[in-house]
Write a protein that holds these residues in place. Structure first.
Motif, PDB file in Angstrom:
ATOM      1  N   HIS A 152     -44.538 -65.079 -23.808  1.00 35.46           N
ATOM      2  CA  HIS A 152     -43.160 -65.352 -23.505  1.00 35.46           C
ATOM      3  C   HIS A 152     -42.706 -66.348 -24.779  1.00 35.46           C
ATOM      4  CE1 HIS A 152     -43.464 -63.977 -19.144  1.00 35.46           C
ATOM      5  NE2 HIS A 152     -44.775 -64.390 -19.465  1.00 35.46           N
ATOM      6  N   CYS A 187     -35.894 -66.614 -21.902  1.00 37.90           N
ATOM      7  CA  CYS A 187     -37.155 -65.780 -22.411  1.00 37.90           C
ATOM      8  C   CYS A 187     -37.000 -65.286 -23.864  1.00 37.90           C
ATOM      9  CB  CYS A 187     -37.937 -65.242 -21.461  1.00 37.90           C
ATOM     10  SG  CYS A 187     -39.549 -64.586 -22.118  1.00 37.90           S
ATOM     11  N   GLU A 189     -39.021 -63.520 -26.100  1.00 35.55           N
ATOM     12  CA  GLU A 189     -40.041 -62.447 -26.180  1.00 35.55           C
ATOM     13  C   GLU A 189     -40.307 -61.493 -25.267  1.00 35.55           C
ATOM     14  OE1 GLU A 189     -41.798 -62.678 -29.438  1.00 35.55           O
ATOM     15  OE2 GLU A 189     -42.760 -60.851 -28.807  1.00 35.55           O
ATOM     16  N   PHE A 190     -39.992 -60.281 -25.429  1.00 33.97           N
ATOM     17  CA  PHE A 190     -40.103 -59.034 -24.483  1.00 33.97           C
ATOM     18  C   PHE A 190     -41.240 -59.472 -23.739  1.00 33.97           C
ATOM     19  CE2 PHE A 190     -41.070 -55.005 -22.888  1.00 33.97           C
ATOM     20  CZ  PHE A 190     -39.954 -54.909 -22.083  1.00 33.97           C
ATOM     21  N   CYS A 191     -41.233 -59.254 -22.489  1.00 32.07           N
ATOM     22  CA  CYS A 191     -42.346 -59.488 -21.587  1.00 32.07           C
ATOM     23  C   CYS A 191     -42.655 -58.659 -20.544  1.00 32.07           C
ATOM     24  CB  CYS A 191     -42.530 -61.027 -20.974  1.00 32.07           C
ATOM     25  SG  CYS A 191     -40.939 -61.674 -20.384  1.00 32.07           S
ATOM     26  N   HIS A 195     -37.789 -59.118 -18.310  1.00 31.63           N
ATOM     27  CA  HIS A 195     -37.417 -60.184 -19.313  1.00 31.63           C
ATOM     28  C   HIS A 195     -36.216 -60.691 -19.604  1.00 31.63           C
ATOM     29  CE1 HIS A 195     -37.028 -61.482 -23.586  1.00 31.63           C
ATOM     30  NE2 HIS A 195     -36.428 -60.550 -23.763  1.00 31.63           N
ATOM     31  N   MET A 198     -35.118 -63.884 -17.198  1.00 31.75           N
ATOM     32  CA  MET A 198     -36.042 -65.228 -17.176  1.00 31.75           C
ATOM     33  C   MET A 198     -35.387 -66.203 -17.780  1.00 31.75           C
ATOM     34  SD  MET A 198     -40.097 -64.852 -18.514  1.00 31.75           S
ATOM     35  CE  MET A 198     -41.087 -66.362 -18.686  1.00 31.75           C
TER      36      MET A 198
HETATM   37 CU1  CUA Z   1     -41.004 -63.910 -20.428  1.00 33.64          CU
HETATM   38 CU2  CUA Z   1     -39.761 -62.423 -21.987  1.00 33.64          CU
END
Ligand code: CUA
Length: 318
Positions: A152, A187, A189-191, A195, A198
């Motif tokens: 993340h 967030c 960063e693609f998670c 995502h 978040m």
């Molecule tokens: Cu955690 Cu994107």
């Protein structure tokens, strides 16, 4: 639920100020470069148009070489200017004062933020919350960044640049907020599928307000005072809720989902997915997938009486 600000240009602390100043340099340089390139292109087009025949004037080749050499030199100088200002910003960020910070461990989960407020002198003063990061105005904050699953990235544009939360290692970031307010983090960063939902809110309080808030968070959950709330607590502790969530002072102690000890003191549900109101909480418990598809929490269908008792109890957890 008013959306808090999240612009890199609306800064609220020294780290963000430095980054915004770097942005100003990049923006000014890029405006000059873009203007010169467009002007040169326009002049070249106009002159090519005027020259009807394609004869080469005498000395043309030498002039072209001189122009190319000058443009290459200007490009190199521009890159050096950008590189030096970037390095200076990095150096300035690293040398900001970090004495006596508030220590918080931030753990990224799919798709919410676990916030553990540390106390090295007295571990009994540690407490855990989620998704809404309260900090005192004017004091450094040290975040130890971890992940429970995938990568993340912590990003609160008004306060600092991005820093990744990586499974199996600790990352660190420091920031300070110089004015009270709510600042939206996200967030970065693609998670996974949620995502985008978040969100991490940073709420900067005056030092006395922060201290009062932290003292309330350290307390165990309020004991139910009515029969209906007692029924709600029992439903929570003996039902599926307690398999994922914790409420300090009750048998529920799981850590798969956010700690709910002081759920009613938060502004949002589902990491910013919806406001923390009675109707939204009811909708969230009944079918979280409808509001945040893919979220790890399964739907909890239950009789209306039970849901009312559970809501009454959860809403008492201030
Ligand atoms: Cu955690 Cu994107």
């Amino acid at each position: 639920m008013t959306a808090p600000g999240n612009s890199v240009l609306t800064t609220a602390g020294p780290q963000a100020d430095r980054i915004a100043a770097l942005w100003d340099v990049f923006f000014a340089v890029c405006v000059v470069v873009a203007t010169l390139v467009i002007a040169a292109t326009a002049v070249a087009t106009w002159r090519a148009h005027r020259r009807a025949d394609d004869s080469e004037p005498a000395g043309q080749e030498r002039r072209i070489h001189a122009v190319i050499a000058a443009a290459t030199g200007a490009t190199a100088i521009t890159l050096v200017i950008l590189l030096v200002s970037s390095l200076r910003t990095g150096h300035a960020l690293a040398s900001l004062d970090h004495t006596d910070p508030v220590e918080i461990t931030v753990t990224g989960h799919q798709w919410w933020w676990q916030l553990d407020y540390e106390d090295v002198d007295d571990p009994s003063r540690r407490f855990t919350t989620a998704n809404e990061l309260h900090v005192p105005v004017g004091r450094s904050v040290h975040l130890r960044l971890r992940s429970a699953d995938v990568i993340h990235s912590f990003w609160t544009p008004s306060l600092h640049g991005k820093k990744d939360l990586i499974p199996g290692r600790d990352n660190h970031t420091w920031f300070r907020v110089d004015r009270a307010g709510t600042f939206r983090g996200q967030c970065a960063e693609f998670c996974g599928p949620e995502h985008a939902k978040m969100e991490l809110r940073v709420i900067a309080d005056a030092p006395a307000d922060y201290a009062a808030w932290a003292d309330r968070q350290r307390e165990p959950a309020r004991s139910p005072t009515t029969a209906r709330r007692m029924r709600g607590r029992e439903l929570f502790a003996t039902g599926p809720c307690a398999m994922c969530h914790a409420i300090a002072g009750t048998p529920a102690g799981a850590g798969l989902g956010p700690d709910l000890t002081h759920l009613a003191s938060r502004d949002t549900l589902g990491a910013g997915a919806m406001p923390n109101t009675h109707d939204d909480l009811a909708a969230w418990i009944s079918d979280p997938q409808d509001h945040k598809p893919g979220v790890r929490m399964p739907a909890q269908p239950m009789p209306a009486d039970d849901l009312a008792a559970l809501l009454d109890y959860l809403e008492s957890l201030r």
